[in-house]
Structure formats: C-alpha cells, structure tokens
Design a protein around this motif. Structure first.
Motif, PDB file in Angstrom:
ATOM      1  N   GLN A 113       0.832  -1.201   0.000  1.00  0.00           N
ATOM      2  CA  GLN A 113       0.000   0.000   0.000  1.00  0.00           C
ATOM      3  C   GLN A 113       0.873   1.259   0.000  1.00  0.00           C
ATOM      4  OE1 GLN A 113      -2.119  -1.001   3.638  1.00  0.00           O
ATOM      5  NE2 GLN A 113      -3.991  -1.315   2.494  1.00  0.00           N
ATOM      6  N   GLY A 220      -7.409  -0.410  -0.257  1.00  0.00           N
ATOM      7  CA  GLY A 220      -7.358   0.598   0.794  1.00  0.00           C
ATOM      8  C   GLY A 220      -7.726   1.967   0.263  1.00  0.00           C
ATOM      9  N   SER A 221      -7.582   2.969   1.123  1.00  0.00           N
ATOM     10  CA  SER A 221      -8.004   4.328   0.769  1.00  0.00           C
ATOM     11  C   SER A 221      -7.183   4.929  -0.367  1.00  0.00           C
ATOM     12  CB  SER A 221      -7.921   5.236   2.001  1.00  0.00           C
ATOM     13  OG  SER A 221      -6.593   5.266   2.507  1.00  0.00           O
ATOM     14  N   HIS A 223      -6.047   3.205  -2.991  1.00  0.00           N
ATOM     15  CA  HIS A 223      -6.067   2.246  -4.108  1.00  0.00           C
ATOM     16  C   HIS A 223      -5.914   2.926  -5.470  1.00  0.00           C
ATOM     17  CE1 HIS A 223      -7.541  -0.744  -6.940  1.00  0.00           C
ATOM     18  NE2 HIS A 223      -8.558   0.033  -7.230  1.00  0.00           N
TER      19      HIS A 223
END
Length: 251
Positions: A113, A220-221, A223
């Motif tokens: 990430q 996730g945020s 992405h």
C-alpha cells in the motif's frame, strides 16, 4: 509510444488498448469469439420475450412453441458455455500452469500500500533473501532485503518496470500487506499478489512503448493512486538501463 496495429473490432467491443504482448492476440480472439457467440443468443432471447408479450391471445399455441424454444435456447447456451470453458482453459493453462522457458528473465513484483516495486537479480542471477522485519522504506530498504545475504548485494529495486523487447519475462509476484491486483491492460495480463504466497506469470512484450500498470483489487483508501509504468525498450536500451542502475546501486 510506438504505433501499434489497431484492430477495429477489438477496440469496438472490448474497449481495450491495442495489444502489446505475444499471448494477447489469442486473448483478444477468444474474447471476440465469445462475444460473437453470445450476441445471437441474446438477440434470440429478447426477440422471444417480445414475441410472447405480443401473442398473448394464442396462449395454447404459444405454450407449445415456448417450451420448444426454451429447450433449444438452453441447449444452445449449454453448448456455447462448454465450448468457452474448453477454449479458455487451454489459454489459461499456457500462461498460468505452464512455466516460463529456462531462458526467460526473472523479475520480482512486490505490492505494498500503495506502491509497486520491481526487483531485478544482479550479475549472480539470484535474488537475495527479503525479511518482513527489515522492511524500512525511509531507510532505503522498502522490500526488507537482508544485508547479510551476499546474493542480494547486487539486486536492483526500481519503481518502474523496464523490459527488453521480444524477450519472455517470468514475474514472481508477492505482497507485503494485503491482496493487490497486478494489471497491465496492454499486455492482457492480470494476476493477484497475495500475502504469504509467491505467484508466477509470464509473457513476452512485442511492442516498444510505455504502458500503465494498475491495481485491480481495492486495497485501501489509496487504491486509486497505486499505479506504475511498464517501459518496453530495445535490448540495447535495456542493457544500458541495467548497467546505469547497477552503477548507482554500487555507490
């Protein structure tokens, strides 16, 4: 980016960028044939629904024909999906179940990430050991390479995937945190990176150019920001790039 042959049907039905990989031609043909087979069935089903709505008054006759048409359509769908499964399985096996050739180059793809990392083995043609406990991007070790392992001393880590034209590459994919989807649309290539697993996929680029690398799994945020680039260059340009990065790594 180099000009590629544009197949009108491919762009019309699939909305995909021009193919730039050796196996992509077979993938495009399979998808187009599947669409061509599904279209008549879809049209026939919709036409029968409209016919049934219009001919409501002749219910008895319609019921007899309805059962016949339903059986014919069901048989057509079953035969079509069986054909799709057989043809798709062969293509899938070539890229997923059959290993790359012994002459293929090795590159490791690591998802974290929200970044892609690409690692190349050095002159020893071997990857060094990577340990999760040693991961420290701030200290210049985003993959956790073990400094005690001599095999990793010449490994090259890059944020851009650079490959030579016309040479098969065997990608070994892994993840440092969650599941990511490694996706290169122009190469007709998609494979997940899964924590705890090392997965392989191989392909051969056939067109010089720069292509986007995306993440196809919501990870996730951030992405949407998880993107990178694939640069396919000539063999000479690739050797120069590799030598330059090897010098920078040895400093």
């Amino acid at each position: 980016m180099a000009a590629l042959p544009i197949h009108g049907a491919s762009l019309l039905f699939l909305r995909m960028p021009p193919n730039a990989s050796l196996h992509g031609v077979a993938v495009d043909h399979l998808m187009l044939w599947n669409l061509a087979a599904l279209l008549p069935c879809f049209v026939a089903a919709q036409a029968w629904i409209i016919f049934a709505m219009v001919r409501r008054k002749k219910a008895a006759v319609l019921k007899t024909y309805s059962h016949l048409v339903e059986r014919l359509l069901l048989a057509a769908f079953c035969a079509m999906y069986l054909w799709m499964a057989i043809t798709a399985q062969h293509l899938w096996a070539v890229n997923r179940f059959e290993g790359a050739s012994a002459e293929s180059m090795q590159v490791e793809v690591v998802g974290q990430q929200f970044q892609w990392y690409f690692r190349y083995p050095g002159a020893d043609a071997a990857f060094g050991i990577a340990r999760p406990s040693l991961v420290n991007a701030a200290a210049g070790n985003p993959l956790g390479l073990d400094p005690q392992d001599a095999r990793g001393a010449d490994d090259i880590v890059s944020s851009v995937l650079v490959l030579p034209l016309g040479r098969e590459v065997d990608l070994r994919l892994r993840s440092l945190d969650v599941i990511h989807g490694f996706f290169i649309p122009a190469m007709r290539l998609k494979e997940n990176t899964v924590p705890g697993l090392v997965l392989h996929v191989h392909f051969t680029p056939i067109a010089v150019g720069t292509y986007p690398i995306l993440c196809s799994q919501v990870c996730g945020s951030g992405h949407a920001r998880m993107q990178a680039q694939l640069r396919v260059v000539s063999p000479d340009a690739y050797r120069q790039w590799l030598q330059q990065h090897a010098k920078e790594h040895s400093r």
